[in-house]
Write a protein that holds these residues in place. Structure first.
Motif, mmCIF file in Angstrom:
data_model
loop_
_atom_site.group_PDB
_atom_site.id
_atom_site.type_symbol
_atom_site.label_atom_id
_atom_site.label_comp_id
_atom_site.label_asym_id
_atom_site.label_seq_id
_atom_site.Cartn_x
_atom_site.Cartn_y
_atom_site.Cartn_z
ATOM 1 N N GLY A 98 -0.922 4.457 -0.051
ATOM 2 C CA GLY A 98 -1.807 5.525 0.370
ATOM 3 C C GLY A 98 -2.970 5.726 -0.588
ATOM 4 N N GLY A 99 -4.117 6.163 -0.012
ATOM 5 C CA GLY A 99 -5.293 6.427 -0.831
ATOM 6 C C GLY A 99 -5.878 5.190 -1.475
ATOM 7 N N ALA A 139 5.651 11.313 1.773
ATOM 8 C CA ALA A 139 5.718 9.849 1.654
ATOM 9 C C ALA A 139 6.641 9.390 0.538
ATOM 10 N N ARG A 165 0.835 -1.198 0.000
ATOM 11 C CA ARG A 165 0.000 0.000 0.000
ATOM 12 C C ARG A 165 0.870 1.248 0.000
ATOM 13 N N LEU A 189 1.526 15.928 1.556
ATOM 14 C CA LEU A 189 1.569 14.540 2.029
ATOM 15 C C LEU A 189 2.252 13.586 1.036
ATOM 16 N N PRO A 190 1.920 13.645 -0.263
ATOM 17 C CA PRO A 190 2.646 12.772 -1.198
ATOM 18 C C PRO A 190 4.148 13.031 -1.207
#
Length: 214
Positions: free
Chosen positions: A112-113, A208, A110, A204-205
């Protein structure tokens, strides 16, 4: 596949024919060619031209280990695509051989999203990953520092440029900022290769990014 609207560029096909692309791009090109009659025919023309040029080139002295290097390069390359791929599952033959099976063989992680990925091992110069985007979900708004090839294997996505369905390939460069959104109905599975990190436009992206290696 008759419904393919978006194809490889001539420069990518020529690079593939000449063996100058990174392994990650070779895999995406080989997988698309296995689905696309038009690109496969264009590739055959470039290979014919390349063969003719070699026939007309003067002989050159070679190193003692030239044969070993050539054989090693052949062993490391994705399976040569001479015929249409048989699609027993979602993955065409070049990709299925690379992964070791179809979707059930993928070890998703995973990011995210609801989006999942698996980075495939290749040599340097570029990276390639499988992406699983749930139907209706989006990939964060981003630009590019280099070249990105995205081949749709299942479902479809839309962005600011067009709709990309199964077999279509999007060729993105530094000029494109986009937000791909998977269509409703069927989850979208793509094969994507990049030769430089993406430029995410939200916090946020970007935070990460070092962990998901996109």
């Amino acid at each position: 596949m008759k419904d393919i609207k978006h194809h490889l560029t001539n420069s990518l096909l020529m690079g593939y024919a000449a063996g100058t692309l990174p392994e990650a791009f070779n895999l995406v090109v080989a997988t698309h060619i296995s689905l696309c009659d038009e690109c496969r025919a264009q590739l055959a023309e470039f290979e014919a031209v390349g063969g003719e040029v070699m026939m007309r080139t003067d002989a050159m002295a070679m190193s003692a280990d030239a044969l070993d290097i050539a054989l090693a390069a052949l062993t490391d390359s994705p399976e040569e695509v001479q015929i249409k791929a048989e699609r027993a599952g979602i993955f065409p033959t070049p990709l299925a051989n690379y992964v070791g099976g179809d979707v059930e063989a993928v070890r998703w992680r995973r990011v995210g999203g609801g989006v999942k990925q698996m980075i495939l091992p290749t040599d340097g110069g570029a990276t390639v990953r499988l992406l699983h985007i749930p139907a209706g979900a989006s990939v964060p708004d981003h630009g590019h520092r280099g070249l990105e090839l995205t081949l749709v294997l299942q479902g479809a996505f839309k962005d600011e440029t067009d709709r990309f369905g199964t077999g279509d390939i999007e060729v993105a460069n530094e000029e494109l900022d986009h937000t791909p959104i998977a269509e409703d109905g069927l989850d979208c599975i793509c094969l994507a290769a990049t030769d430089a990190p993406l430029k995410f436009n939200s916090f946020l992206p970007r935070l990460a990014q070092p962990f998901v290696k996109i």
